[in-house]
Design a protein around this motif. Sequence first.
Motif, PDB file in Angstrom:
ATOM      1  N   SER A   1       0.857  -1.175   0.000  1.00 13.02           N
ATOM      2  CA  SER A   1       0.000   0.000   0.000  1.00 13.02           C
ATOM      3  C   SER A   1       0.902   1.236   0.000  1.00 13.02           C
ATOM      4  O   SER A   1       1.827   1.314  -0.813  1.00 13.02           O
ATOM      5  CB  SER A   1      -0.947  -0.051   1.200  1.00 13.02           C
ATOM      6  N   SER A   2       0.729   2.178   0.912  1.00 13.84           N
ATOM      7  CA  SER A   2       1.572   3.377   0.878  1.00 13.84           C
ATOM      8  C   SER A   2       2.738   3.267   1.855  1.00 13.84           C
ATOM      9  O   SER A   2       3.268   4.276   2.306  1.00 13.84           O
ATOM     10  CB  SER A   2       0.728   4.608   1.197  1.00 13.84           C
ATOM     11  N   TYR A   3       3.140   2.060   2.199  1.00 12.88           N
ATOM     12  CA  TYR A   3       4.228   1.882   3.162  1.00 12.88           C
ATOM     13  C   TYR A   3       5.442   1.263   2.480  1.00 12.88           C
ATOM     14  O   TYR A   3       5.302   0.367   1.650  1.00 12.88           O
ATOM     15  CB  TYR A   3       3.762   0.994   4.324  1.00 12.88           C
ATOM     16  N   HIS A   4       6.612   1.756   2.837  1.00  6.94           N
ATOM     17  CA  HIS A   4       7.834   1.210   2.254  1.00  6.94           C
ATOM     18  C   HIS A   4       8.814   0.871   3.365  1.00  6.94           C
ATOM     19  O   HIS A   4       8.522   1.052   4.549  1.00  6.94           O
ATOM     20  CB  HIS A   4       8.449   2.203   1.259  1.00  6.94           C
ATOM     21  N   SER A   5       9.999   0.392   2.994  1.00  2.00           N
ATOM     22  CA  SER A   5      11.049   0.034   3.954  1.00  2.00           C
ATOM     23  C   SER A   5      10.523  -0.889   5.040  1.00  2.00           C
ATOM     24  O   SER A   5      10.719  -0.648   6.233  1.00  2.00           O
ATOM     25  CB  SER A   5      11.652   1.281   4.607  1.00  2.00           C
ATOM     26  N   LEU A   6       9.852  -1.945   4.623  1.00  2.00           N
ATOM     27  CA  LEU A   6       9.324  -2.887   5.605  1.00  2.00           C
ATOM     28  C   LEU A   6      10.461  -3.617   6.309  1.00  2.00           C
ATOM     29  O   LEU A   6      11.443  -4.022   5.675  1.00  2.00           O
ATOM     30  CB  LEU A   6       8.409  -3.915   4.923  1.00  2.00           C
ATOM     31  N   HIS A   7      10.318  -3.752   7.600  1.00  5.61           N
ATOM     32  CA  HIS A   7      11.296  -4.509   8.381  1.00  5.61           C
ATOM     33  C   HIS A   7      10.528  -5.572   9.150  1.00  5.61           C
ATOM     34  O   HIS A   7       9.662  -5.258   9.960  1.00  5.61           O
ATOM     35  CB  HIS A   7      12.037  -3.563   9.324  1.00  5.61           C
ATOM     36  N   PHE A   8      10.855  -6.823   8.866  1.00  2.45           N
ATOM     37  CA  PHE A   8      10.130  -7.939   9.466  1.00  2.45           C
ATOM     38  C   PHE A   8      10.527  -8.080  10.934  1.00  2.45           C
ATOM     39  O   PHE A   8      11.702  -8.238  11.262  1.00  2.45           O
ATOM     40  CB  PHE A   8      10.470  -9.221   8.695  1.00  2.45           C
ATOM     41  N   LEU A   9       9.546  -7.982  11.828  1.00  6.60           N
ATOM     42  CA  LEU A   9       9.851  -8.051  13.257  1.00  6.60           C
ATOM     43  C   LEU A   9       9.661  -9.449  13.817  1.00  6.60           C
ATOM     44  O   LEU A   9      10.162  -9.768  14.889  1.00  6.60           O
ATOM     45  CB  LEU A   9       8.947  -7.087  14.036  1.00  6.60           C
ATOM     46  N   GLY A  10       8.914 -10.274  13.114  1.00  7.81           N
ATOM     47  CA  GLY A  10       8.735 -11.636  13.605  1.00  7.81           C
ATOM     48  C   GLY A  10       7.301 -12.096  13.503  1.00  7.81           C
ATOM     49  O   GLY A  10       6.384 -11.300  13.299  1.00  7.81           O
ATOM     50  N   VAL A  11       7.131 -13.399  13.646  1.00  4.79           N
ATOM     51  CA  VAL A  11       5.794 -13.975  13.718  1.00  4.79           C
ATOM     52  C   VAL A  11       5.408 -13.975  15.183  1.00  4.79           C
ATOM     53  O   VAL A  11       6.175 -14.420  16.032  1.00  4.79           O
ATOM     54  CB  VAL A  11       5.797 -15.413  13.165  1.00  4.79           C
ATOM     55  N   ASP A  12       4.256 -13.406  15.507  1.00  2.70           N
ATOM     56  CA  ASP A  12       3.844 -13.348  16.904  1.00  2.70           C
ATOM     57  C   ASP A  12       2.830 -14.460  17.162  1.00  2.70           C
ATOM     58  O   ASP A  12       1.643 -14.305  16.897  1.00  2.70           O
ATOM     59  CB  ASP A  12       3.257 -11.968  17.218  1.00  2.70           C
TER      60      ASP A  12
END
Lengths: 450, 450
Positions: A70-81
Amino acid sequence: MYYQPSAQASTEPLQYHLYVPRPPYKRRLPPHIREPADFFLETDLHLNLLQKAEAMVQTVHDYSVPDTVSSYHSLHFLGVDEAMGSVLGQHVSQYRATSSDNGMSYLLLRLSGLILGPTQSLKLFQKFTRISAPGVINGYEAFTTQAFGDHSVVFVYDFYPVGQSFWMLPQLSISYMLNAKDESDLWLYICQVLAILRAVHKQKLAARVVSGSMILVDFQKRLRLNGLGIPDVLDPLSADSVQKAQADDFRALADLVFALVLKGLPRSDDDRNAALDSMKAVFSSELIKVVMALRGADEEPKLDDIVRLCGTRFIDVLEYQMNCTDAMERGLMTEVENDRLVRLLCKLNYLIQRPEFANDDNWSAQGTNYLIVLFHDYVFQQVDETGKPVIDLGHVLRCLNKLDVGVDESIMLVSRDERSCVIVTYAKIKELVDNAFNQLVRESAKVPLH
Amino acid sequence: MYYQPSAQASTEPLQYHLYVPRPPYKRRLPPHIREPADFFLETDLHLNLLQKAEAMVQTVHDYSVPDTVSSYHSLHFLGVDEAMGSVLGQHVSQYRATSSDNGMSYLLLRLSGLILGPTQSLKLFQKFTRISAPGVINGYEAFTTQAFGDHSVVFVYDFYPVGQSFWMLPQLSISYMLNAKDESDLWLYICQVLAILRAVHKQKLAARVVSGSMILVDFQKRLRLNGLGIPDVLDPLSADSVQKAQADDFRALADLVFALVLKGLPRSDDDRNAALDSMKAVFSSELIKVVMALRGADEEPKLDDIVRLCGTRFIDVLEYQMNCTDAMERGLMTEVENDRLVRLLCKLNYLIQRPEFANDDNWSAQGTNYLIVLFHDYVFQQVDETGKPVIDLGHVLRCLNKLDVGVDESIMLVSRDERSCVIVTYAKIKELVDNAFNQLVRESAKVPLH
């Protein structure tokens, strides 16, 4: 250069230009004892801020996350909760992402492999974005996306770095025995969740996520409730079941308290009774009454009644929070002057030793700007009468602060060969620095001739 | 020197070394709108901090005050407080003074022309110094002195700069009409004073100074009660009159609320009734009930009852306070990085251009420390491909932060004549800077040979 400790200096009250002493600190030690907190930011506060700063910008090169969602970039995966996943009955992954709209960081909660059914609607999430309370992690929007390579629903919240989940509280470790000293913490948690629930219930909504996995514990025991609104999207409530869900919110809070005793959520009313019994031996009768009211075994729990039962305990929580504010303000007082000095030092460093100035008359030993070079020497290159370098951060800060203010105090600057000297005010040097720097900025902004 | 925008830079995620983005901010503006608070400390917070800093160090050359009083020096006369004087029935002057014990600032309240009688004892003040609450201005000691040239009694408290007295609240100006919007402020004030009174009454004491002249209003509507304990020294209470004095504390709080309506303290019960009537038209019935309970016309006011009447209003006050803490933390996040940079810049500036190093092989164009000079050029003296100076605070901050961390990233440094170049890591430069600075500090600490 050796500068005689100058007599003029005393014409301006010196300390005015120095770092100022601390605001009152509720503690008085014997005169010979100094604590680190007397000079610096308190250690745990500083550490907390640095960890948060790190978590805000931490990035890992990860090719499994899409570039934009969508309008978000630079995703940083924090983990599966998984804990959160089991509360919501979904597979939940967390990402930190930057909004292209405003460059701020947000938390994306991604529910993967989910296609909304005919009764489910993301519109229901809208209502929850209107809740505004300090204990609620603001939701912003929800959308479906196939950017992750599957059908996902993404919920966007404010990103709070370094929050631990409620389950990671030290009181929950198996070896820890709750004792009377924990009572003040219990009141802190209960009153905070009550404040959150009031904000939610006021909007005629139910939270439905009062669970250890959804509660972040921030610095200074601040609780923040995450994931509000997701259950309503997954499993919409009918209008007449809201009230029951609100009562269940209070019961969930009671279960959290029981979990602290049982080191895990109670599975039956027997568990709850056992927890309550063991609490009676340790805690005040007021706390027991409040927990019983939250549990609402006999009658539906009601916010007003519960708050009334808390009584003056709310004052404790309020005072705790005021002390937190005071601690933050104390920290801010020590730090606030520094950004000004950073900018001033950068200005000076841009001007000193520029090769372009080598042939500039203004910067020659006869030019006016040469005073800036001499001033830099005066600040940083002093030697004492035996020729030893003087390393005195106090002198540097004093000079820089006086320069920043542009005081009328005069100082004597001496050339490196000690053959000529000039008496000049800080105000004059400030003017020279400002002009020279503005000149430099104009140069740098010039459109080149081709 | 012109440095090609380097490819290596991207091997380290750049933003890691930059100022970090803000923690969540409860507000989302359209993307094209930026507020000053997005970049700097919020203006009123910054102003408040600066004013406080100024008040902490402000000095006036005043020969009418003694150099030292007991263990306090650097007295600064703040003024004669007639309002406070009329509350205490004494002539009261205020001074800011520095303790020789610990260098902190304290407030001295001087009651002049006062000789204690046989029933009056400074020992009674001791009990009040044990009260610890965020709304109470801590008292420390009381002593008699003739240092002012008369018989004075001095009471020592924490010094809170820039607090206004309650009488200076905007709601008290004659032209201001209280309206429904003021209700949240009234709750703030009432709940805060209740918290103060609880702390005092818990020690089996009565405050006896709940008066607009003794209440400081700090930033963010924080109330702080000044002068606790002075009435007990001047006019000791018998054991059985404490309870009545405690009830009077609540009545005094009710009178403060009435004063907001009447623009002055009520002089009779008729005034109070009139104030109450005009409040009924504007404010909620809960507030009216609380004020009536405080006034205690029918039965003695009791803290527990009053707090119960406040009910969920305490949550409002708590949430307000939490938002204050969050605002402070946001401010602190932006400022905390700067003190590190100030120290680092000072270090660098001590090393650059030292005349002593002119004949030092380490600092010659072939020496290892010359890299520090080249690095300084790299940071501050860059020019673009057309020879224009590059003024880029982002570049400076990035370089300095990388240097501070000592990252493994390599940069190419070029000598001024552009004939030689070196590839070196930030870690190496950090090592050089640290060694050179430590060397300089050792030099400066050397005992001279005679």
